[in-house]
Design a protein around this motif. Sequence first.
Motif, PDB file in Angstrom:
ATOM      1  N   ALA A   3      32.009  46.667  33.171  1.00 30.69           N
ATOM      2  CA  ALA A   3      31.565  46.872  34.551  1.00 30.69           C
ATOM      3  C   ALA A   3      31.395  45.541  35.279  1.00 30.69           C
ATOM      4  O   ALA A   3      31.705  45.421  36.471  1.00 30.69           O
ATOM      5  N   ALA A   4      30.903  44.534  34.552  1.00 27.88           N
ATOM      6  CA  ALA A   4      30.688  43.229  35.187  1.00 27.88           C
ATOM      7  C   ALA A   4      32.011  42.608  35.633  1.00 27.88           C
ATOM      8  O   ALA A   4      32.120  42.065  36.740  1.00 27.88           O
ATOM      9  N   LEU A   5      33.037  42.703  34.784  1.00 25.09           N
ATOM     10  CA  LEU A   5      34.336  42.137  35.149  1.00 25.09           C
ATOM     11  C   LEU A   5      34.956  42.935  36.289  1.00 25.09           C
ATOM     12  O   LEU A   5      35.515  42.349  37.231  1.00 25.09           O
ATOM     13  N   GLU A   6      34.866  44.232  36.240  1.00 27.91           N
ATOM     14  CA  GLU A   6      35.430  45.055  37.311  1.00 27.91           C
ATOM     15  C   GLU A   6      34.783  44.725  38.653  1.00 27.91           C
ATOM     16  O   GLU A   6      35.464  44.598  39.680  1.00 27.91           O
ATOM     17  N   ALA A   7      33.465  44.550  38.649  1.00 33.24           N
ATOM     18  CA  ALA A   7      32.763  44.219  39.888  1.00 33.24           C
ATOM     19  C   ALA A   7      33.163  42.838  40.399  1.00 33.24           C
ATOM     20  O   ALA A   7      33.385  42.635  41.603  1.00 33.24           O
ATOM     21  N   LEU A   8      33.287  41.871  39.486  1.00 32.13           N
ATOM     22  CA  LEU A   8      33.658  40.518  39.893  1.00 32.13           C
ATOM     23  C   LEU A   8      35.088  40.477  40.419  1.00 32.13           C
ATOM     24  O   LEU A   8      35.378  39.792  41.412  1.00 32.13           O
ATOM     25  N   LEU A   9      35.996  41.212  39.790  1.00 29.71           N
ATOM     26  CA  LEU A   9      37.363  41.274  40.284  1.00 29.71           C
ATOM     27  C   LEU A   9      37.408  41.872  41.692  1.00 29.71           C
ATOM     28  O   LEU A   9      38.161  41.410  42.548  1.00 29.71           O
ATOM     29  N   GLY A  10      36.581  42.877  41.935  1.00 26.56           N
ATOM     30  CA  GLY A  10      36.528  43.468  43.272  1.00 26.56           C
ATOM     31  C   GLY A  10      36.069  42.466  44.321  1.00 26.56           C
ATOM     32  O   GLY A  10      36.655  42.379  45.406  1.00 26.56           O
ATOM     33  N   ARG A  11      35.044  41.690  43.989  1.00 31.07           N
ATOM     34  CA  ARG A  11      34.567  40.677  44.933  1.00 31.07           C
ATOM     35  C   ARG A  11      35.608  39.577  45.136  1.00 31.07           C
ATOM     36  O   ARG A  11      35.805  39.087  46.250  1.00 31.07           O
ATOM     37  N   THR A  12      36.286  39.205  44.052  1.00 34.11           N
ATOM     38  CA  THR A  12      37.298  38.155  44.152  1.00 34.11           C
ATOM     39  C   THR A  12      38.450  38.600  45.040  1.00 34.11           C
ATOM     40  O   THR A  12      38.927  37.840  45.896  1.00 34.11           O
ATOM     41  N   ARG A  13      38.903  39.812  44.854  1.00 34.65           N
ATOM     42  CA  ARG A  13      40.041  40.315  45.639  1.00 34.65           C
ATOM     43  C   ARG A  13      39.685  40.505  47.108  1.00 34.65           C
ATOM     44  O   ARG A  13      40.575  40.581  47.954  1.00 34.65           O
ATOM     45  N   ALA A  14      38.412  40.578  47.407  1.00 35.37           N
ATOM     46  CA  ALA A  14      37.966  40.701  48.803  1.00 35.37           C
ATOM     47  C   ALA A  14      37.613  39.347  49.424  1.00 35.37           C
ATOM     48  O   ALA A  14      37.156  39.291  50.573  1.00 35.37           O
ATOM     49  N   CYS A  15      37.853  38.264  48.693  1.00 39.91           N
ATOM     50  CA  CYS A  15      37.437  36.933  49.134  1.00 39.91           C
ATOM     51  C   CYS A  15      38.127  36.525  50.434  1.00 39.91           C
ATOM     52  O   CYS A  15      39.332  36.739  50.621  1.00 39.91           O
ATOM     53  N   THR A  16      37.361  35.888  51.310  1.00 37.49           N
ATOM     54  CA  THR A  16      37.906  35.337  52.561  1.00 37.49           C
ATOM     55  C   THR A  16      37.463  33.886  52.773  1.00 37.49           C
ATOM     56  O   THR A  16      37.473  33.388  53.903  1.00 37.49           O
ATOM     57  N   LEU A  17      37.087  33.197  51.686  1.00 38.86           N
ATOM     58  CA  LEU A  17      36.581  31.822  51.803  1.00 38.86           C
ATOM     59  C   LEU A  17      37.530  30.908  52.571  1.00 38.86           C
ATOM     60  O   LEU A  17      37.087  30.032  53.312  1.00 38.86           O
ATOM     61  N   CYS A  18      38.827  31.085  52.379  1.00 39.26           N
ATOM     62  CA  CYS A  18      39.812  30.162  52.962  1.00 39.26           C
ATOM     63  C   CYS A  18      40.461  30.702  54.228  1.00 39.26           C
ATOM     64  O   CYS A  18      41.442  30.120  54.701  1.00 39.26           O
ATOM     65  N   ARG A  19      39.959  31.785  54.776  1.00 40.32           N
ATOM     66  CA  ARG A  19      40.643  32.447  55.894  1.00 40.32           C
ATOM     67  C   ARG A  19      41.033  31.468  57.004  1.00 40.32           C
ATOM     68  O   ARG A  19      42.135  31.524  57.540  1.00 40.32           O
ATOM     69  N   GLU A  20      40.132  30.559  57.357  1.00 38.10           N
ATOM     70  CA  GLU A  20      40.410  29.633  58.464  1.00 38.10           C
ATOM     71  C   GLU A  20      41.407  28.540  58.083  1.00 38.10           C
ATOM     72  O   GLU A  20      41.904  27.829  58.957  1.00 38.10           O
ATOM     73  N   ARG A  21      41.709  28.400  56.796  1.00 36.00           N
ATOM     74  CA  ARG A  21      42.594  27.327  56.347  1.00 36.00           C
ATOM     75  C   ARG A  21      43.946  27.835  55.867  1.00 36.00           C
ATOM     76  O   ARG A  21      44.756  27.054  55.375  1.00 36.00           O
ATOM     77  N   LEU A  22      44.181  29.132  55.972  1.00 35.46           N
ATOM     78  CA  LEU A  22      45.439  29.718  55.522  1.00 35.46           C
ATOM     79  C   LEU A  22      46.297  30.123  56.717  1.00 35.46           C
ATOM     80  O   LEU A  22      45.768  30.481  57.771  1.00 35.46           O
ATOM     81  N   PRO A  23      47.620  30.115  56.548  1.00 33.56           N
ATOM     82  CA  PRO A  23      48.501  30.503  57.646  1.00 33.56           C
ATOM     83  C   PRO A  23      48.701  32.014  57.742  1.00 33.56           C
ATOM     84  O   PRO A  23      49.565  32.477  58.485  1.00 33.56           O
ATOM     85  N   HIS A  24      47.900  32.774  57.012  1.00 38.35           N
ATOM     86  CA  HIS A  24      48.040  34.226  56.952  1.00 38.35           C
ATOM     87  C   HIS A  24      46.693  34.803  56.521  1.00 38.35           C
ATOM     88  O   HIS A  24      45.777  34.053  56.144  1.00 38.35           O
TER      89      HIS A  24
END
Length: 199
Positions: A3-24
Amino acid sequence: MTAALEALLGRTRACTLCRERLPHEPRPVLQAGSGARILVAGQAPGRRVHASGRPFDDPSGDRLRAWMGVDRATFWDARRVAILPMGFCFPGSGASGDLPPRPECAPAWRTPLLALLPDISLTLVIGRYAQDWHLDTVGASVTDTVRDWRRRWPAVVPLPHPSPRNNRWLRTNPWFESEVLPRLRQRIAALLAEPGVAA
């Protein structure tokens, strides 16, 4: 998968940390399962992988799977193979190829994800950025690091990037295909055949 890995993968896949630095828009591409025995530590997804959402779903992946001696189904089975590049999103293109992986991913996500993968027995460390992070080889060339592959065997194998851009490197370093790849394929086949590994 825990469950811990599944939850962490979900948060990782929703990451937007770099949104302002990516061309997409961010689209983290990775895979992991708690029972995975093999870790592929690459650079960052390319344009094709960004479009498909599947790691190494491109000519580099075809070559990497050939190096490993595995088919697509095995490679994309998260219960067997974890794939955590240094940057999870396509960083964009530069003058001579893709830009470097975004530096935010490793401290934010890779360290906690790796802590939840206790069964990794073999790590394939692909390219300079991954080698610097995993092997502390800052300043060493990829060629020298790969040539020294026996030093970390059998737990870690440094590899050049399987990109078609490295065809010249492969031609000028024939020892890689004759010495490293046969041993690597044997090691991977043995790991995947062990009891308890998902079939």
